[in-house]
Enzyme design. Structure first.
Site, PDB file in Angstrom:
ATOM      1  N   ASP B 133       0.828  -1.206   0.000  1.00  0.00           N
ATOM      2  CA  ASP B 133       0.000   0.000   0.000  1.00  0.00           C
ATOM      3  C   ASP B 133       0.862   1.256   0.000  1.00  0.00           C
ATOM      4  O   ASP B 133       0.604   2.215  -0.746  1.00  0.00           O
ATOM      5  CB  ASP B 133      -0.918  -0.050   1.236  1.00  0.00           C
ATOM      6  CG  ASP B 133      -2.086   0.898   1.118  1.00  0.00           C
ATOM      7  OD1 ASP B 133      -1.858   2.118   1.260  1.00  0.00           O
ATOM      8  OD2 ASP B 133      -3.218   0.447   0.887  1.00  0.00           O
ATOM      9  N   TRP B 162      -5.787   0.789   0.011  1.00  0.00           N
ATOM     10  CA  TRP B 162      -5.767  -0.130  -1.134  1.00  0.00           C
ATOM     11  C   TRP B 162      -5.777  -1.576  -0.667  1.00  0.00           C
ATOM     12  O   TRP B 162      -6.409  -2.429  -1.287  1.00  0.00           O
ATOM     13  CB  TRP B 162      -4.561   0.157  -2.033  1.00  0.00           C
ATOM     14  CG  TRP B 162      -4.556   1.575  -2.508  1.00  0.00           C
ATOM     15  CD1 TRP B 162      -3.609   2.530  -2.261  1.00  0.00           C
ATOM     16  CD2 TRP B 162      -5.575   2.227  -3.300  1.00  0.00           C
ATOM     17  NE1 TRP B 162      -3.982   3.717  -2.837  1.00  0.00           N
ATOM     18  CE2 TRP B 162      -5.169   3.574  -3.481  1.00  0.00           C
ATOM     19  CE3 TRP B 162      -6.783   1.809  -3.855  1.00  0.00           C
ATOM     20  CZ2 TRP B 162      -5.925   4.488  -4.206  1.00  0.00           C
ATOM     21  CZ3 TRP B 162      -7.540   2.728  -4.574  1.00  0.00           C
ATOM     22  CH2 TRP B 162      -7.107   4.043  -4.747  1.00  0.00           C
ATOM     23  N   ASP B 163      -5.081  -1.845   0.425  1.00  0.00           N
ATOM     24  CA  ASP B 163      -5.115  -3.189   0.991  1.00  0.00           C
ATOM     25  C   ASP B 163      -6.530  -3.556   1.438  1.00  0.00           C
ATOM     26  O   ASP B 163      -6.980  -4.684   1.221  1.00  0.00           O
ATOM     27  CB  ASP B 163      -4.202  -3.255   2.222  1.00  0.00           C
ATOM     28  CG  ASP B 163      -2.754  -3.538   1.871  1.00  0.00           C
ATOM     29  OD1 ASP B 163      -2.492  -4.138   0.813  1.00  0.00           O
ATOM     30  OD2 ASP B 163      -1.879  -3.163   2.665  1.00  0.00           O
ATOM     31  N   CYS B 164      -7.191  -2.613   2.086  1.00  0.00           N
ATOM     32  CA  CYS B 164      -8.554  -2.892   2.579  1.00  0.00           C
ATOM     33  C   CYS B 164      -9.506  -3.138   1.413  1.00  0.00           C
ATOM     34  O   CYS B 164     -10.375  -4.006   1.475  1.00  0.00           O
ATOM     35  CB  CYS B 164      -9.065  -1.736   3.426  1.00  0.00           C
ATOM     36  SG  CYS B 164      -8.123  -1.461   4.939  1.00  0.00           S
ATOM     37  N   GLY B 167      -8.563  -6.554  -0.214  1.00  0.00           N
ATOM     38  CA  GLY B 167      -9.005  -7.671   0.625  1.00  0.00           C
ATOM     39  C   GLY B 167     -10.478  -7.964   0.401  1.00  0.00           C
ATOM     40  O   GLY B 167     -10.890  -9.124   0.275  1.00  0.00           O
TER      41      GLY B 167
END
Lengths: 414, 414
Positions: B133, B162-164, B167
């Site tokens: 991220d 961006w990770d969230c 996911g």
């Protein structure tokens, strides 16, 4: 044509989260019907807009959908929407919304017309109050922890992150509830709120624990990676890069690629502490940055870019939106995710398909967003099951409208 | 027991995106088995950590999973993981990963053991390079557009947005592919990258169009809402609030609740322009802010909070993480999403369940994250189908380990 081929979803929405959810499903092959007021939804003129007021935002978040324009204040219009939402079909009866649901459009009323209806409704907060990304974010603490070290000015993020997260969660909710219906025949309502989605993430990321267990608050750490090493540097050509040393592999790669193996060993000796642990790298980030800075100050990006890539360094260059679009091949049609797409009324520009690549399903190109009401006639016939005479009367009475340039766009351009 | 009851997902992961995906599925009732190296995964000691080095991050993102600890470098260990991933079961054969997939753990090899395997693999970028991220975000332009108006310092976000997002997309990918398998019997691999997920969002939000069609770049607008009215104000008690006038309803509510109907009409007369259009409100935001500022400067939050809420104003108060956790009931057990949960080795603190509330499924309380290897024995027996003698031998040989305090935590605390 897409992994969700055959699924039909109806969307009553505005702004980011639920339009994004519908678009995500459309890009995976579902038929997604968005209905709006005759004058266009609340987001019909949402910025960014073109010089003549056409919404690039609306075009981006409604790609590949069908559009129906209905007078939602009239009983006939409400009846039509009810019919479209609850129309028969094994893979239909799926409804996504973030509009205020009152009476005729709530789950209880709609499910009288189709008892296996799956409805996913996103609220502002759990109390039913309105909330948007711009209001949720400050209330949870991120702006206070964002920005230059030492500053006391809160900095709100520009990306509507909570909306993007909530939109993807709405897809999850719909697919999970549809899976359950497929096995049991049972429909249901799935409720959640933007603020709860954000509050849960605060807990998931350990931030609530950090406050509750450690009794600490998190200050601003500038652009430093929290809890490991990651920092931005200005190079000889004025460019700024971000380098990452979060994992051991990344850290060793960075130290090696910058030729700082001995200098870092000397730093460790001076500190009396190994930097092999990520926490130590974070605590001593200022000293590490001091060691690395001369490397970047003496070099242009092109001097080390290739060596960083081949050396497995995790890094990137800071770019503005315009620089990114112009310079990064990943944002161009060199990336198979992007296509030059003609968006009627706007023009042709690089447009993303779904980022998901399914090995057994050909990757779909993106489709343009519809003009308001572009599919009113088609949906009234094929989904609501009306005869052409009935449809003609509804148009004549102004209960529905067909395709035209978006009135809100025209208004914005006046 | 959750809407995904009966589904079994295996997760080989680290950090945010895929652990979040697995946790999301676990909180909806799936059995999620995360496997890690004997010494713990790359995120075993990820910050935030407690004073004795236990990872609050790891605890937050692995709630409700089963943990298996295996020597992934040994052929026997790899065989065990293969067996667990490809174990029989109609609702099994589902694998989520963001580890570097080499040989034995790629889709081609694994699917030899179960040809309907569904595997969702998240890469850094589409070229297979590592990206996180913190490196993706600067490359796409958000930091350059974030922060005080006029500043040239890029400001990276603190939320790993961006990770969230990625996911949650992984969950979508898995549910869509499993739906397809249920209908066709066909498994597959779903590939995507963190950078593509972010690049697509740049397009979805209209930002690529803004550059490509309008030829403009977006400067920093401070904490102002882009394209409408939304601004932060400092109140008489020093508190800072965010108020929103994005929609007409919000705008009218704000003007009325602050008693500025006449003042705003006077401003419109002075400007020679109606502020009924969101774009006009954005262009004239400085003048609007000047009109509204005295209202807030003269009042404490408590002086207007109730009137704002009853008047339907969309607003919030800026809080730090600690203030939010201590003062906002939505982050406490007053909110049914939160439970006081005892996390072994850490303590008891407010922990979120899934934000999604399914009307036909009782809402699940959150479960703690497992100790590393807590379920090794159980999974080897029940999923891999090994006999107790075989399991004992694997423990004796050190191919697997059982529950204990996390070595990385112990190491971090040394």
């Amino acid at each position: 044509m897409g992994i969700l081929k055959g699924m039909r979803v109806v969307e009553g929405s505005a702004f980011v989260a639920i339009p994004l959810a519908g678009m995500t499903l459309a890009q995976m092959g579902a038929e997604v019907i968005r209905f709006d007021r005759i004058e266009g939804g609340l987001d019909a003129a949402r910025w960014p807009v073109t010089e003549d007021g056409q919404s690039l935002f609306w075009a981006g978040l409604n790609k590949g959908k069908k559009s129906v324009a209905v007078d939602m204040k009239s009983p006939k219009g409400r009846e039509l929407i009810t019919r479209i939402i609850t129309a028969p079909g094994e893979d239909a009866g799926l409804f996504l919304t973030n509009l205020r649901v009152r009476g005729w459009m709530d789950h209880e009323t709609l499910s009288r017309h189709r008892d296996d209806l799956v409805m996913v409704a996103l609220l502002g907060d759990r109390h039913g109050r309105a909330a948007v990304d711009y209001s949720v974010n400050p209330s949870l603490g991120f702006p206070t922890a964002t920005g230059p070290e030492g500053s006391t000015e809160p900095v709100a993020h520009v990306l509507p992150a909570w909306d993007c997260i909530a939109g993807n969660m709405a897809v999850t909710a719909l697919l999970a509830a549809e899976r359950h219906r497929l096995r049991t025949g049972q429909g249901q309502e799935v409720l959640f709120s933007l603020k709860d989605a954000a509050a849960a993430m605060l807990g998931n990321l350990g931030i609530i624990g950090e406050v509750a267990v450690n009794g600490t608050d998190r200050p601003k750490y500038g652009n430093a990676l929290y809890g490991g090493y990651g920092q931005d540097f200005i190079c000889a050509d004025g460019a700024r890069v971000m380098v990452i040393g979060l994992t051991d592999r990344q850290w060793r790669g960075l130290v090696k690629a910058t030729g700082m193996v001995e200098a870092m060993a000397a730093l460790e000796a001076r500190l009396g502490e190994s930097l092999a642990r990520e926490g130590a790298r974070f605590r001593h980030r200022a000293a590490i940055t001091e060691v690395l800075a001369p490397f970047f100050a003496a070099r242009k990006v092109e001097d080390f870019a290739k060596a960083f890539d081949t050396g497995g360094v995790t890094w990137s260059q800071f770019r503005s939106f315009a620089e990114a679009v112009r310079e990064d091949p990943d944002l161009s049609t060199e990336n198979p995710m992007f296509h030059m797409l003609e968006q009627p009324g706007i023009g042709s520009y690089p447009t993303p398909a779904s980022p998901l690549s399914f090995s057994e399903i050909a990757r779909q190109a993106p489709n343009p967003a519809p003009a308001l009401g572009a599919h009113t006639e088609e949906v009234l016939a094929d989904v609501a099951g009306l005869q052409s005479g009935e449809i003609g009367a509804l148009f004549d009475e102004g209960v529905v409208t067909g395709p035209r340039r978006h009135p809100a766009w025209v208004k914005a351009a006046e």
